[in-house]
Design a protein around this motif. Sequence first.
Motif, PDB file in Angstrom:
ATOM      1  N   PRO A 111       0.818  -1.222   0.000  1.00  0.00           N
ATOM      2  CA  PRO A 111       0.000   0.000   0.000  1.00  0.00           C
ATOM      3  C   PRO A 111       0.848   1.267   0.000  1.00  0.00           C
ATOM      4  CG  PRO A 111       0.064  -0.950   2.187  1.00  0.00           C
ATOM      5  CD  PRO A 111       0.773  -1.926   1.291  1.00  0.00           C
ATOM      6  N   LYS A 112       0.583   2.123  -0.968  1.00  0.00           N
ATOM      7  CA  LYS A 112       1.328   3.377  -1.076  1.00  0.00           C
ATOM      8  C   LYS A 112       0.449   4.612  -0.911  1.00  0.00           C
ATOM      9  CE  LYS A 112       5.042   1.572  -4.007  1.00  0.00           C
ATOM     10  NZ  LYS A 112       5.792   1.726  -5.288  1.00  0.00           N
ATOM     11  N   SER A 113      -0.817   4.504  -1.309  1.00  0.00           N
ATOM     12  CA  SER A 113      -1.709   5.665  -1.252  1.00  0.00           C
ATOM     13  C   SER A 113      -2.970   5.318  -0.475  1.00  0.00           C
ATOM     14  CB  SER A 113      -2.075   6.134  -2.662  1.00  0.00           C
ATOM     15  OG  SER A 113      -2.669   5.082  -3.408  1.00  0.00           O
ATOM     16  N   VAL A 114      -3.363   6.236   0.425  1.00  0.00           N
ATOM     17  CA  VAL A 114      -4.505   6.022   1.306  1.00  0.00           C
ATOM     18  C   VAL A 114      -5.374   7.268   1.275  1.00  0.00           C
ATOM     19  CG1 VAL A 114      -5.260   5.571   3.668  1.00  0.00           C
ATOM     20  CG2 VAL A 114      -3.135   4.527   2.822  1.00  0.00           C
ATOM     21  N   PHE A 115      -6.682   7.064   1.112  1.00  0.00           N
ATOM     22  CA  PHE A 115      -7.647   8.161   1.192  1.00  0.00           C
ATOM     23  C   PHE A 115      -8.567   7.877   2.369  1.00  0.00           C
ATOM     24  CE2 PHE A 115     -11.375  10.674   0.476  1.00  0.00           C
ATOM     25  CZ  PHE A 115     -10.981  11.781  -0.269  1.00  0.00           C
ATOM     26  N   ILE A 116      -8.623   8.815   3.319  1.00  0.00           N
ATOM     27  CA  ILE A 116      -9.451   8.668   4.509  1.00  0.00           C
ATOM     28  C   ILE A 116     -10.665   9.576   4.382  1.00  0.00           C
ATOM     29  CG2 ILE A 116      -9.574   8.918   7.012  1.00  0.00           C
ATOM     30  CD1 ILE A 116      -6.478   8.601   7.013  1.00  0.00           C
ATOM     31  N   MET A 117     -11.835   8.981   4.418  1.00  0.00           N
ATOM     32  CA  MET A 117     -13.086   9.746   4.453  1.00  0.00           C
ATOM     33  C   MET A 117     -13.422  10.007   5.913  1.00  0.00           C
ATOM     34  SD  MET A 117     -15.231   7.538   1.630  1.00  0.00           S
ATOM     35  CE  MET A 117     -14.653   5.937   2.238  1.00  0.00           C
ATOM     36  N   GLY A 118     -13.432  11.274   6.311  1.00  0.00           N
ATOM     37  CA  GLY A 118     -13.650  11.601   7.718  1.00  0.00           C
ATOM     38  C   GLY A 118     -12.332  11.559   8.474  1.00  0.00           C
ATOM     39  N   GLY A 119     -12.373  11.020   9.690  1.00  0.00           N
ATOM     40  CA  GLY A 119     -11.138  10.885  10.467  1.00  0.00           C
ATOM     41  C   GLY A 119     -10.601  12.182  11.004  1.00  0.00           C
ATOM     42  N   GLY A 120     -11.477  13.162  11.260  1.00  0.00           N
ATOM     43  CA  GLY A 120     -11.037  14.512  11.600  1.00  0.00           C
ATOM     44  C   GLY A 120     -10.119  14.620  12.797  1.00  0.00           C
ATOM     45  N   GLU A 121     -10.189  13.692  13.731  1.00  0.00           N
ATOM     46  CA  GLU A 121      -9.335  13.803  14.918  1.00  0.00           C
ATOM     47  C   GLU A 121      -7.882  13.471  14.619  1.00  0.00           C
ATOM     48  OE1 GLU A 121      -9.629  10.280  17.817  1.00  0.00           O
ATOM     49  OE2 GLU A 121     -11.493  10.209  16.695  1.00  0.00           O
TER      50      GLU A 121
END
Length: 343
Positions: A111-121
């Motif tokens: 894994p090289k690229s990660v997209f997080i939806m939300g996760g504001g903290e």
Amino acid sequence: MVECLDKEINRVHVNGTSHQTPTPKTVDAEVEPRKRCLWFEEELEEDLRWVFGVSKILHTGVSEFQNIELVESGPFGKVLILDGKLQSAEADEFVYHESIVHPALLYHSNPKSVFIMGGGEGSTAREALRHRSVERVIMCDIDEEVVEFCRKHLTVNGEAFRSDRLELIINCARAELVKTTEKFDILIGDLADPVEGGPCYKLYTKSFYERVLKPRLKDGGILVTQGGPAGILSHTEVYSSIYNTLRKTFKYVIPYAAHVPSYADTWGWIMASDQPFPKISAEETDSRIKHRIDGELKFLDGEALFASIALNKHVRKSLAAERHVYTEESARFIHGHGTALKN
């Protein structure tokens, strides 16, 4: 005679969150005074409430999207609360965040690229950035006030927020993913629970998974989302529906769960991909953790991952029998209401 705190309490509400303040009574000096003056109360169901002591209210506010509280609690340390729902507690947040991040990244070959939806903290980004192979993490959260407050006050995530591998975007995750042409190895749905009037329930729908997320995954890419309560009595609220919706959208789906003490329940996550998940032993999982991840994990290892995937018989049978598909028109919600319905 001295003034001290008795059992009788009056309940007060701070921005939708129920607290309780004590009624002082005069008692004999031999009686030890009560030290706690506030209680946080979350209504899990109409006739079920979860209550714990609060020593200090650190912040309260209302953003454009939700009520926000940060409190100091005796059993759980700093606790972040959104729309009256406990989101994260200092004492055990590692259970949730290690569980939502590491299984998918460990199953992926590189894994090289990660997209997080939300996760504001910032905790999900923190865990993703521990993977040495990861070159870029995008964290996209709709609520700038939550993000900025957590950046300021949750010092455990300070290094993650300062990382040059992290790109922070303030926007609706759906809108951001619709307009981009970039594809990712890992998509993480670290979203608020689906509640009526909340900002996130549309991001659990079949149309979103099918039309928005699948096109944004690279070959071999993995989607993982939090799925809400997954206990014996609670998993049919939304977890079984989200699982079935992903099962109708992706070829391979793995539900898993773990007990999170501050949530007063077992919590569920679901991984999905159009490529088969590799069969990895507990020993191989431990080897991948050792060679891929910086620092020692507190909760997850090979045996713990196997235990999380091994759901109990009752929940397994219920998930297999679930037929509901999550859509905007037929959405299921956990108990509670978002800010939008209060205004």
